[in-house]
Design a protein around this motif. Structure first.
Motif, PDB file in Angstrom:
ATOM      1  N   ASP A 105      -3.030   3.116  -5.783  1.00 12.43           N
ATOM      2  CA  ASP A 105      -2.699   2.800  -4.355  1.00 12.43           C
ATOM      3  C   ASP A 105      -4.230   2.332  -3.865  1.00 12.43           C
ATOM      4  O   ASP A 105      -5.241   2.523  -4.377  1.00 12.43           O
ATOM      5  CB  ASP A 105      -2.442   4.243  -3.580  1.00 12.43           C
ATOM      6  CG  ASP A 105      -2.012   3.990  -2.196  1.00 12.43           C
ATOM      7  OD1 ASP A 105      -1.947   2.897  -1.570  1.00 12.43           O
ATOM      8  OD2 ASP A 105      -1.871   4.930  -1.386  1.00 12.43           O
ATOM      9  N   TYR A 106      -3.959   1.586  -2.727  1.00 12.73           N
ATOM     10  CA  TYR A 106      -5.438   1.140  -2.438  1.00 12.73           C
ATOM     11  C   TYR A 106      -5.459   0.966  -0.907  1.00 12.73           C
ATOM     12  O   TYR A 106      -4.506   0.966  -0.010  1.00 12.73           O
ATOM     13  CB  TYR A 106      -5.578  -0.423  -2.714  1.00 12.73           C
ATOM     14  CG  TYR A 106      -4.343  -1.284  -2.502  1.00 12.73           C
ATOM     15  CD1 TYR A 106      -3.962  -1.918  -1.294  1.00 12.73           C
ATOM     16  CD2 TYR A 106      -3.317  -1.293  -3.686  1.00 12.73           C
ATOM     17  CE1 TYR A 106      -2.509  -2.396  -1.052  1.00 12.73           C
ATOM     18  CE2 TYR A 106      -2.142  -2.042  -3.253  1.00 12.73           C
ATOM     19  CZ  TYR A 106      -1.889  -2.687  -2.284  1.00 12.73           C
ATOM     20  OH  TYR A 106      -0.565  -3.400  -1.823  1.00 12.73           O
ATOM     21  N   PRO A 107      -6.686   0.786  -0.073  1.00 13.40           N
ATOM     22  CA  PRO A 107      -6.851   0.825   1.244  1.00 13.40           C
ATOM     23  C   PRO A 107      -6.032  -0.124   1.944  1.00 13.40           C
ATOM     24  O   PRO A 107      -5.776  -1.430   1.250  1.00 13.40           O
ATOM     25  CB  PRO A 107      -8.201   0.751   1.447  1.00 13.40           C
ATOM     26  CG  PRO A 107      -8.761   1.185   0.277  1.00 13.40           C
ATOM     27  CD  PRO A 107      -8.026   0.852  -0.961  1.00 13.40           C
ATOM     28  N   ASP A 108      -5.209   0.039   3.055  1.00 11.45           N
ATOM     29  CA  ASP A 108      -4.460  -1.163   3.698  1.00 11.45           C
ATOM     30  C   ASP A 108      -4.853  -2.558   4.007  1.00 11.45           C
ATOM     31  O   ASP A 108      -3.930  -3.535   3.786  1.00 11.45           O
ATOM     32  CB  ASP A 108      -4.050  -0.536   5.098  1.00 11.45           C
ATOM     33  CG  ASP A 108      -3.489   0.934   4.916  1.00 11.45           C
ATOM     34  OD1 ASP A 108      -3.009   1.136   3.669  1.00 11.45           O
ATOM     35  OD2 ASP A 108      -3.445   1.500   5.944  1.00 11.45           O
ATOM     36  N   ALA A 109      -6.049  -2.725   3.906  1.00  6.73           N
ATOM     37  CA  ALA A 109      -7.055  -4.016   4.062  1.00  6.73           C
ATOM     38  C   ALA A 109      -6.363  -5.060   2.825  1.00  6.73           C
ATOM     39  O   ALA A 109      -6.602  -6.213   3.339  1.00  6.73           O
ATOM     40  CB  ALA A 109      -8.288  -4.100   4.332  1.00  6.73           C
ATOM     41  N   PHE A 110      -6.267  -4.192   1.675  1.00  6.13           N
ATOM     42  CA  PHE A 110      -6.068  -5.270   0.507  1.00  6.13           C
ATOM     43  C   PHE A 110      -4.586  -5.523   0.413  1.00  6.13           C
ATOM     44  O   PHE A 110      -4.377  -6.044  -0.481  1.00  6.13           O
ATOM     45  CB  PHE A 110      -6.467  -4.340  -0.864  1.00  6.13           C
ATOM     46  CG  PHE A 110      -7.963  -4.134  -0.685  1.00  6.13           C
ATOM     47  CD1 PHE A 110      -8.878  -5.215  -0.662  1.00  6.13           C
ATOM     48  CD2 PHE A 110      -8.218  -2.517  -0.932  1.00  6.13           C
ATOM     49  CE1 PHE A 110     -10.285  -4.940  -0.708  1.00  6.13           C
ATOM     50  CE2 PHE A 110      -9.750  -2.533  -0.753  1.00  6.13           C
ATOM     51  CZ  PHE A 110     -10.621  -3.303  -0.818  1.00  6.13           C
ATOM     52  N   PRO A 159       0.848  -1.233   0.042  1.00  7.33           N
ATOM     53  CA  PRO A 159      -0.220   0.084  -0.044  1.00  7.33           C
ATOM     54  C   PRO A 159       1.015   1.323  -0.132  1.00  7.33           C
ATOM     55  O   PRO A 159       2.100   1.125   0.254  1.00  7.33           O
ATOM     56  CB  PRO A 159      -0.724  -0.135   1.284  1.00  7.33           C
ATOM     57  CG  PRO A 159      -0.079  -1.130   1.846  1.00  7.33           C
ATOM     58  CD  PRO A 159       0.566  -2.011   1.273  1.00  7.33           C
ATOM     59  N   GLY A 160       0.403   2.319  -0.398  1.00 13.61           N
ATOM     60  CA  GLY A 160       1.033   3.546  -0.383  1.00 13.61           C
ATOM     61  C   GLY A 160       1.669   3.681  -1.861  1.00 13.61           C
ATOM     62  O   GLY A 160       1.729   2.946  -2.542  1.00 13.61           O
ATOM     63  N   ILE A 161       1.904   5.089  -2.223  1.00 16.33           N
ATOM     64  CA  ILE A 161       2.372   5.029  -3.617  1.00 16.33           C
ATOM     65  C   ILE A 161       3.937   4.906  -3.535  1.00 16.33           C
ATOM     66  O   ILE A 161       4.781   5.632  -2.996  1.00 16.33           O
ATOM     67  CB  ILE A 161       2.365   6.363  -4.332  1.00 16.33           C
ATOM     68  CG1 ILE A 161       0.847   6.839  -4.174  1.00 16.33           C
ATOM     69  CG2 ILE A 161       2.945   6.914  -5.461  1.00 16.33           C
ATOM     70  CD1 ILE A 161      -0.140   6.615  -5.391  1.00 16.33           C
ATOM     71  N   GLY A 197      -2.676  -7.758   1.819  1.00 17.53           N
ATOM     72  CA  GLY A 197      -2.025  -9.173   1.879  1.00 17.53           C
ATOM     73  C   GLY A 197      -2.208  -9.814   0.551  1.00 17.53           C
ATOM     74  O   GLY A 197      -1.074 -10.238  -0.239  1.00 17.53           O
ATOM     75  N   TRP A 198      -3.389  -9.926  -0.208  1.00 15.74           N
ATOM     76  CA  TRP A 198      -3.563 -10.554  -1.448  1.00 15.74           C
ATOM     77  C   TRP A 198      -2.945  -9.780  -2.391  1.00 15.74           C
ATOM     78  O   TRP A 198      -2.371 -10.331  -3.450  1.00 15.74           O
ATOM     79  CB  TRP A 198      -5.013 -10.513  -1.803  1.00 15.74           C
ATOM     80  CG  TRP A 198      -5.754 -11.745  -0.960  1.00 15.74           C
ATOM     81  CD1 TRP A 198      -6.783 -11.400  -0.012  1.00 15.74           C
ATOM     82  CD2 TRP A 198      -5.371 -12.916  -0.585  1.00 15.74           C
ATOM     83  NE1 TRP A 198      -7.125 -12.487   0.500  1.00 15.74           N
ATOM     84  CE2 TRP A 198      -6.062 -13.316  -0.001  1.00 15.74           C
ATOM     85  CE3 TRP A 198      -4.291 -13.810  -1.044  1.00 15.74           C
ATOM     86  CZ2 TRP A 198      -6.348 -14.835   0.477  1.00 15.74           C
ATOM     87  CZ3 TRP A 198      -4.395 -15.196  -0.810  1.00 15.74           C
ATOM     88  CH2 TRP A 198      -5.451 -15.618   0.054  1.00 15.74           C
TER      89      TRP A 198
END
Ligand SMILES: [Cu+2]
Lengths: 282, 548
Positions: B459-464, B61-63, B466-467
């Motif tokens: 970038d995506y919310p932290d919950a994503f 996550p994050g740019i 893992g996968w």
């Protein structure tokens, strides 16, 4: 081999199906969870029906996949060149061909009936009790309440370094859209620059916000809580950072919020919202 | 009889051009086919590097790298365009189609050899324009769907989108000419006795594909032209302010775009049918059903386009229709899958590399196919729409499945094309690396999509997280498998053993195996005669003999 595969698939299917149910007991919070493998839990009638239908589909598609891959595995073991040095010449079997045409058609009919029922259920609310108008811009949302003298406010995403504890990154906004629970809300979605899409997975909401069009969807939130979503149509450089946050309040709390919000947002002259009552898009 | 058709360019046939003239001016279906395959290999490397950059950005996550997120969108766009228009289509249709349609039907060359040349060079010019578009102005950050108003002059003011439009115009014109060439060749240049119902399924697949190209690409060309004039000449086909409608673009684009996915996968069907039949040492099961299933898929492919637009606000009844129409595609698709299984049933299967890729194709196609059945339903599709579930679905069913067919085709035919056989050991290793890689890469994306992760985001919310990390690890494995493929090509040409005319034995019964390896510059100068009861699978039924 076959039995093992089947058992494995059933266990997986059961885990998926029950997982959806368990989460419902926790306090309502419609947001993605780490390592999730299924849909977000449902907090609206539409999303509940989506879950039911998806569970039916999962059973069907897992069975079909396991069946086909099991045949494939059997063929690979039984008919490899070592075990079967002399190939047969069979290239026709009318009965078989009729069966594998007819059976998929029957499966599709089994899918189509609940599918169309769900489609028509999700398309239109029965008797909407209030209206919310949503306007997408590059890169934030504006919410208008036509029933509250066109009260209007912007919902700006919160930058990562300004998040308060508990606010999820890329999902939280400064002014969430507030809705009462147990109320059927007609949602009118549009945009004034490029196409966006207003989506909240746990409420079964996703509708394109297209300039020049007013698309209609609806929601009836079942529990007070916070529900997050993200813009779901590529809309430019900040597309990834255009979240949707819904706060669902009890009806009394909602009335209190309306009173306070009207004062808070009074200074702002919202856009003309006579359009909000226009004919339904569908 | 068929000599009459070739008399026109007879004088070309008699000399072998050499040096650069052999390639630039080529009118030879094999040389042009080879150039298409090389073009595809170059484009695949560029498109592949782009996808690894995308997966690298998404690993955490994050740019990470793309502070300029417009450039990320440009990469996503270019990756899609490159893979669709300049990797899969050139390799399958221009490459293997050019090479093996004439060989399989017993024709000396394509019907219009000079048109064949211009088809290729238009495609090459299109590729050049497309790659340069990424470096013009802000680049086209619109996604391969190029939806206005985002693609309009107001939101993409530079010339990049115009470059992209012209690139597609060129590639589209090349493909239309190529399609006409293939249709005319198949209808007019079959050897005596090679009736339509005896053509190998690869030829059937290319024929149906050519019709789809011929009918779908002009619609894209029209839509692109309107976008071009909207952007540059003040028209407003797609601009609300001038009475236009952004949805017009979506309808036109998907009227082309849905047949386009069959343009990609139908040649793969043909390749897989040839490979499975050859390595099971059996004729294809249910030959006619297979041929007409492809026709049915091609036809239905034209009347399901709006299933890409379930959230766009089209009416409920329309969505109900498109749901039902889309589900119908599962029937001919099922016929194909079960017929492939039945072809193997009772066979004597050799698990050579082409067969491994055909089996891998089946695995991918079944998994991608069943998620397609889910997405067909407007009542549930809107939840997955524009999420990674869709990304996983189409990479399984179309993109990676097509790549597997192309790898399979390469290993299957490289001996015929180059005269040198690939290394079986290396190819088997490459198969397993690639197979594991793509599954680790794309399977978790189903979970991300169900969880609500939108596509086309850097970038995506932290919950994503893992996968996404798992998926990126899969991308790294896939990268190893891909680069290894390029190494195997080099290895084949450097160290490959001399290929026999027919390296596959009794199962390989189509006409290309009756000519020497490598196939000489001119083949079938004496037309073969095909006996009754063959589906392009002569010797099994004692059929193919050269004419005297
Ligand atoms: Cu947006």
């Amino acid at each position: 081999m076959l039995k093992k595969l089947l058992a494995l698939a059933l266990v997986a299917a059961a885990a998926v199906v029950s997982g959806a149910g368990q989460l419902r007991a926790e306090p309502a919070n419609g947001e993605p969870t780490p390592w999730a493998i299924n849909l977000q839990p449902a907090f609206s009638p539409v999303m509940e029906k989506v879950h039911d239908f998806h569970n039916l589909l999962l059973v069907i598609i897992i069975s079909v996949t396991v069946l086909v891959l099991a045949i494939l595995a059997y063929v690979m073991v039984r008919f490899n060149a070592k075990r079967n040095p002399v190939p047969s010449r069979t290239s026709h079997n009318t009965l078989l061909e009729v069966v594998w045409t007819a059976v998929p058609i029957m499966i599709l009919v089994v899918i189509a009936i609940p599918s169309l029922r769900l489609l028509f259920f999700s398309a239109k609310p029965e008797n909407p009790e209030m209206t919310l108008k949503v306007t997408g811009h590059q890169w934030y949302w504006t919410y208008t309440y036509p029933d509250q003298e066109d009260m209007t406010f912007d919902s700006i995403p919160i930058a990562a370094d300004q998040l308060k504890p508990g606010q999820p990154r890329l999902l939280a906004v400064d002014n969430p859209v507030v809705l009462p629970v147990d109320t059927t809300v007609q949602v009118l979605v549009t945009a004034d620059d490029v196409i966006h899409d207003w989506a909240v997975p746990s409420l079964g909401l996703k509708k394109d916000a297209t300039p020049g069009r007013i698309n209609e969807t609806w929601v009836r939130i079942e529990k007070p809580g916070t529900y997050y979503g993200m813009c779901s149509e590529l809309c430019g450089v900040n597309h990834y950072f255009m979240p949707i946050q819904i706060e669902a309040l009890s009806k009394e709390d909602y009335q209190a919020w309306v009173k306070q919000a009207k004062e808070q947002f009074a200074a702002k002259d919202g856009p003309a919202t006579s359009l909000a009552r226009a004919d339904r898009a569908d | 009889m068929a000599y009459a058709t070739t008399a026109g360019h007879g004088e070309h046939d008699d000399h072998h051009p050499t040096g650069w003239r052999r390639w630039i001016y080529s009118t030879n279906h094999k040389d042009i086919g080879t150039m298409y395959i090389i073009l595809s290999l170059v484009a695949a490397l560029i498109g592949g590097v782009m996808s690894w950059m995308i997966r690298l950005e998404l690993a955490e996550p994050g740019i990470q790298f793309f502070d300029n997120t417009q450039f990320y969108n440009v990469l996503v766009t270019a990756h899609g365009f490159l893979m669709v228009f300049f990797v899969v289509m050139p390799a399958m249709i221009g490459g293997f189609g050019n090479w093996f349609v004439p060989l399989m039907i017993g024709a000396p060359d394509m019907a219009f050899p000079r048109m064949n040349n211009i088809s290729f060079w238009l495609t090459a010019a299109g590729l050049t324009l497309l790659v340069s578009s990424a470096f013009v102005g802000e680049g086209p950050g619109t996604g391969w769907t190029v939806y206005p108003p985002l693609s309009s002059i107001a939101y993409h003011p530079g010339a990049a989108v115009d470059f992209g439009i012209l690139a597609l115009h060129l590639a589209g014109a090349g493909s239309i000419l190529g399609a006409i060439n293939l249709i005319v060749t198949v209808f007019n240049m079959r050897a005596p006795g090679m009736t339509l119902h005896r053509m190998p399924l690869f030829v059937w697949a290319i024929l149906v594909t050519a019709f789809l190209l011929l009918l779908a690409l002009p619609v894209l060309a029209g839509a692109l032209t309107m976008l071009l004039t909207d952007r540059n000449f003040g028209t407003s086909f797609y601009a609300v302010s001038g009475g236009g409608d952004p949805l017009l673009w979506q309808h036109l684009f998907w009227f082309f775009g849905h047949p386009e996915v069959y343009i990609i996968i139908l040649p793969a069907f043909g390749i897989i049918s040839q490979i499975i039949s050859t390595f099971s040492k059996k004729p294809v099961f249910g030959y006619l059903g297979m041929a007409y299933a492809m026709c049915a898929i091609g036809f239905v492919g034209f009347i399901v386009w709006a299933h890409h637009m379930y959230t766009s606000g089209i009416g409920t009844n329309a969505r109900a229709y498109f749901t039902v129409a889309t589900m119908i595609i599962a029937v001919p698709t099922g016929i194909k899958i079960f017929s492939w299984l039945a072809t193997m049933w009772g066979g004597s299967i050799d698990f050579k590399a082409p067969m491994m890729f055909a089996l891998g194709f089946l695995w991918l196609f079944v998994i991608g196919g069943v998620t397609g059945v889910v997405l067909a339903n407007a009542g549930i599709d809107f939840v997955m729409h524009d999420t990674y579930y869709v990304v996983a679905h189409f990479h399984y069913v179309m993109a990676i499945a097509a790549i597997f067919a192309m790898f399979g085709a390469y290993y299957y035919w490289i001996g015929k094309m180059s005269g040198r056989q690939y290394s079986e050991r290396l190819a088997q290793i490459q198969f397993w690396i690639f197979f594991i890689g793509v599954n680790v890469l794309f399977f978790p994306q189903h979970f991300l999509g169900l969880g609500g992760m939108p596509r086309r985001i850097p970038d995506y919310p932290d919950a994503f997280a893992g996968w996404n990390m798992v998926s990126s690890v899969g991308a790294a494995i896939t990268m190893v498998g891909t680069l290894m493929f390029y190494y195997i090509i080099w290895h084949t040409f450097r160290y490959g053993k001399t290929a026999e005319a027919n390296p596959w034995g009794e199962g390989a019964t189509t006409l290309e195996w009756t000519v020497p390896s490598p196939a000489p510059f001119h083949t079938h100068e004496e037309l073969p005669v095909i006996g009754a009861g063959d589906h392009g699978h002569g010797p099994l039924h004692g059929g193919v003999q050269p004419a005297e």
